[in-house]
Write an enzyme that holds these catalytic residues in place. Structure first.
Site, mmCIF file in Angstrom:
data_model
loop_
_atom_site.group_PDB
_atom_site.id
_atom_site.type_symbol
_atom_site.label_atom_id
_atom_site.label_comp_id
_atom_site.label_asym_id
_atom_site.label_seq_id
_atom_site.Cartn_x
_atom_site.Cartn_y
_atom_site.Cartn_z
ATOM 1 N N SER A 145 0.870 -1.195 0.000
ATOM 2 C CA SER A 145 0.000 0.000 0.000
ATOM 3 C C SER A 145 0.899 1.235 0.000
ATOM 4 O O SER A 145 2.057 1.159 0.451
ATOM 5 C CB SER A 145 -0.849 0.002 1.268
ATOM 6 O OG SER A 145 -1.443 1.265 1.489
ATOM 7 N N TYR A 158 -1.589 -1.079 10.471
ATOM 8 C CA TYR A 158 -1.804 -1.337 9.042
ATOM 9 C C TYR A 158 -0.573 -0.869 8.257
ATOM 10 O O TYR A 158 -0.054 -1.597 7.402
ATOM 11 C CB TYR A 158 -3.065 -0.617 8.550
ATOM 12 C CG TYR A 158 -3.355 -0.848 7.081
ATOM 13 C CD1 TYR A 158 -3.991 -2.012 6.651
ATOM 14 C CD2 TYR A 158 -2.977 0.091 6.116
ATOM 15 C CE1 TYR A 158 -4.238 -2.244 5.304
ATOM 16 C CE2 TYR A 158 -3.223 -0.126 4.762
ATOM 17 C CZ TYR A 158 -3.858 -1.283 4.362
ATOM 18 O OH TYR A 158 -4.093 -1.515 3.020
#
Ligand SMILES: NC(=O)c1ccc[n+]([C@@H]2O[C@H](COP(=O)([O-])OP(=O)(O)OC[C@H]3O[C@@H](n4cnc5c(N)ncnc54)[C@H](OP(=O)(O)O)[C@@H]3O)[C@@H](O)[C@H]2O)c1
Length: 272
Positions: A145, A158
Site C-alpha cells: 500500500s 496497518y
C-alpha cells in the site's frame, strides 16, 4: 517466464482488487488457482472467470494457516510449474478515540493485521518461491500500500504491516533474481472496494478496482520492481519522510480517517 502467465495463484480473490485481478486474468488458455475465505463469493468469482474462458480451481483458505497454504500451493503446482503468484489478501483497522485520548488499533486488531497482511503475504511469497525455485522461473507479486511509505497515525499497525511486505518483497527480488524468479510489490492508493468503503475520511484520487487491476497487470508484464499509484499521492507520502517532524504531522491531518470495524475486529463485537 512466458510474457503472458498461464498458471496463476491468487489470494484474496473473493473481493475488491483480488477479484478484479482474477477477472482481468481470466482468459482462455489460463489456469487460475483462486483462494479466499468466503465460500459463496469464491464460487461467484470462479463462475465469472470460467465464463470468460479460464480454467479455475477454487480453494477456501485463511492465509494465517501455514499448513493449508502449503498444500494449496503444492496442489496448484502439482501438474505444471506456476507462472505467477499474487498475494492480495488483506484486512484493515484504525486507531480509536477512547475517553478523549487517541489510541492505536486494539492489540487484537494489531496482531491480526500483522498476521494476515504481513505474515500472510510473506508466508505466501516464501512458499511460492520454494515451488518455483526448482524450475528457475516464475513471478511473485505482493500487494502492499502507499501506507507503507510513511506511518499514518490513523492506522499504525496497518502501515507497519504494509511496510513489512514492501521491504520484504524488495529484498526478495534481489535475493531471487539470480534464480530466475521475479518479485514485484504493488503499492495502491485508494481503490474503490469493500475495504475502502469502510474507511471514513477523504479518499483523493480513488481508482476503480478494474482500473487498479489493469495497471497492476501492465506493471507485472513490464516487471516493474515496485508499482505505486496514483503518483501524486505516492510522491506526497514519500516527501513527508524528508520534512521536519512538526511539518509532517501538520500534513498528516489530510490523511486522517476512521475504519468501521470488520466482522473479526473486537470493536465490531462491542458495537453490535
Ligand atoms: N482498497 C484500497 O484502497 C487499498 C489500498 C491499498 C492497499 N490495499 C490492499 O489491497 C489488498 C486488497 O484489498 P481490497 O481493498 O480489495 O479489500 P477487500 O475488498 O476487503 O478484499 C480483501 C480480500 O482479502 C481476503 N482476506 C482477508 N482476510 C483473509 C484471511 N485471513 N485469509 C484469506 N483471505 C483473507 C478477503 O477474503 P474473504 O472475504 O473471502 O475472507 C478478500 O478477498 C489488501 O491487501 C489491502 O490492504 C487496498
Amino acid at each position: 517466464m512466458p510474457a503472458s502467465p498461464r498458471r496463476i495463484v491468487l489470494t484474496g480473490a473473493t473481493s475488491g482488487i483480488g477479484r478484479a485481478l482474477a477477472l482481468e486474468y481470466a482468459k482462455p488458455g489460463r489456469q487460475l488457482f483462486l483462494s479466499g475465505r468466503d465460500e459463496e463469493r469464491l464460487a461467484t468469482i470462479s463462475a465469472l472467470c470460467r465464463d470468460k474462458g479460464a480454467q479455475v480451481s477454487a480453494t477456501r483458505l485463511d492465509v494465517r494457516d501455514q499448513v493449508a497454504m502449503k498444500s494449496w500451493i503444492a496442489a496448484s503446482a502439482a501438474t505444471a510449474p506456476l507462472d505467477l503468484a499474487i498475494g492480495c489478501a488483506g484486512v484493515s483497522a484504525s486507531s480509536r478515540r477512547v475517553g478523549g485520548r487517541d489510541l492505536p488499533e486494539t492489540l487484537a486488531d494489531t496482531e491480526r493485521l500483522l498476521e494476515v497482511n504481513a505474515m500472510g503475504a510473506i508466508r505466501f511469497a516464501i512458499l511460492a518461491a520454494e515451488s518455483m525455485l526448482p524450475h528457475g522461473r516464475g513471478q511473485i507479486a505482493l500487494i502492499s500500500s502507499i501506507a507503507a511509505y510513511h506511518g499514518l497515525p490513523s492506522s499504525p499497525a496497518y502501515c507497519a504491516s504494509k511496510a513489512a511486505v514492501r521491504v520484504h518483497a524488495r529484498a526478495l527480488r534481489h535475493l531471487l533474481a539470480p534464480s530466475g524468479i521475479k518479485v514485484n510489490v504493488i503499492c495502491p492508493g485508494y481503490v474503490d472496494t469493500p475495504m475502502s468503503r469502510r474507511l471514513r475520511g477523504a479518499q483523493p484520487l480513488r481508482w476503480t478496482s478494474a482500473r487498479a487491476a489493469r495497471g497492476i497487470v501492465r506493471a507485472l508484464e513490464r516487471d516493474k520492481p515496485e508499482y505505486a499509484f496514483p503518483w501524486p499521492l505516492t510522491l506526497g507520502l514519500r516527501i513527508l519522510n524528508f520534512l521536519p517532524d512538526a511539518l509532517a504531522r501538520f500534513f498528516l491531518h489530510g490523511f486522517a480517517f476512521d475504519v468501521d470495524p470488520d466482522q473479526e475486529s473486537p470493536l465490531s463485537r462491542t458495537r453490535n
